[in-house]
Design an enzyme around this catalytic site. Structure first.
Site, PDB file in Angstrom:
ATOM      1  N   SER A   1       1.472  15.809  -7.111  1.00 51.45           N
ATOM      2  CA  SER A   1       2.115  14.570  -7.151  1.00 51.45           C
ATOM      3  C   SER A   1       2.288  14.385  -5.703  1.00 51.45           C
ATOM      4  O   SER A   1       2.763  15.299  -5.146  1.00 51.45           O
ATOM      5  CB  SER A   1       3.150  14.439  -7.936  1.00 51.45           C
ATOM      6  OG  SER A   1       3.968  13.279  -7.642  1.00 51.45           O
TER       7      SER A   1
ATOM      8  N   TYR B   1      10.901  16.862 -12.162  1.00 52.19           N
ATOM      9  CA  TYR B   1       9.607  16.567 -11.984  1.00 52.19           C
ATOM     10  C   TYR B   1       9.112  16.883 -10.611  1.00 52.19           C
ATOM     11  O   TYR B   1       8.007  17.663 -10.282  1.00 52.19           O
ATOM     12  CB  TYR B   1       9.320  15.277 -12.427  1.00 52.19           C
ATOM     13  CG  TYR B   1       8.077  14.607 -12.003  1.00 52.19           C
ATOM     14  CD1 TYR B   1       6.963  14.765 -13.237  1.00 52.19           C
ATOM     15  CD2 TYR B   1       7.204  14.090 -11.012  1.00 52.19           C
ATOM     16  CE1 TYR B   1       5.856  14.392 -13.004  1.00 52.19           C
ATOM     17  CE2 TYR B   1       6.321  13.814 -10.712  1.00 52.19           C
ATOM     18  CZ  TYR B   1       5.323  13.856 -11.961  1.00 52.19           C
ATOM     19  OH  TYR B   1       3.970  13.463 -11.786  1.00 52.19           O
TER      20      TYR B   1
END
Length: 254
Positions: free
Chosen positions: A139, A152
């Protein structure tokens, strides 16, 4: 990786980026197997897209991964691409343990242990194929933190370094390691993200990813233009500004 002629397994692909990528890759002459937890969604996908094979898998469950790997390889012994797509994202408050501990453990299990277990289940088979690829999914938040999603961010940073390390270890095999680095994309990963102006439209993201795969078959990272703002903040020297921008965009930084 070549853009066509592959047999591809994508666990975590019953919606969002995973499903859109599965459909796009199937259109380009690949056999695609979609994996997910919810049988209803899998049945719906198979009914609407009979060109896709489907299999039920829980990537947070080690025994499910092992069982499904055997099933997938029995049905598709020519499989040569694994895309470890499954992932979860939750807003957390790290001021007190009840605000983050349970979610952090779940996120680490799905986002980090899941891909590790998937690689373990398929890596020996992939080395028997003349041209194989493991695609990891990190990400932009692996490189620029969103303050409300610490777990995350951390798991995606770990996936980045895992990808770098695995690529070095498998350099003496037929297996390539490609890291897909998404920006915020309009999916249901977080509430409100599907309609966020800050997030990239899903179809635009997948179209650009497939174009990059096609035009850069030897790429180590697949980076759409919109993720480079996050990816290279430190290298450009404007990291603090990037962090401020991401965390000021809206309540979820999206």
């Amino acid at each position: 990786m070549d853009i066509s002629g592959n047999t591809i397994f994508i666990p975590g692909a019953t919606s969002g980026i995973g499903l859109a990528l599965a459909l796009s890759l199937a259109e380009r002459g690949n056999k695609v197997i979609v994996g997910g937890r919810r049988a209803v969604l899998l049945d719906q996908i198979h009914a609407e897209h009979p060109e896709l094979d489907t299999v039920r898998i829980d990537t947070a469950d080690a025994s499910s991964i092992q069982q499904v790997a055997k099933e997938v390889l029995a049905r598709h012994p020519e499989l040569n691409v694994l895309i470890a797509m499954a992932g979860i994202m939750q807003v957390e408050d790290w001021h007190k343990p009840e605000g983050f501990l349970a979610s952090a453990e779940a996120i680490v299990t799905t986002n980090l242990l899941g891909p590790i277990r998937l690689v373990a289940a398929f890596v020996e088979h992939l080395q028997t194929r003349p041209d194989a690829t493991i695609v990891t999914v990190s990400s932009g938040l692996a490189f620029t933190p969103l303050k409300v999603t610490p777990s995350y961010n951390a798991t995606k940073a770990a996936i980045h370094m895992l990808s770098e390390s695995l690529r070095l270890q498998l350099a003496d095999t037929t297996v390539k390691v490609v890291e897909l680095v998404p920006p915020a994309v309009r999916t249901a990963l977080l509430p409100g993200q599907e309609t966020s102006d800050f997030a990239m439209p899903l179809d635009e993201f997948v179209d650009e990813v497939v174009t990059l795969l096609e035009t850069q078959p030897d790429a180590k990272e697949i980076q759409v233009e919109r993720v480079k703002f996050l990816r290279y903040g430190e290298a450009r020297g404007d990291y603090d500004q990037v962090v401020a921008t991401v965390n000021h965009s809206d309540p979820h930084g999206k």
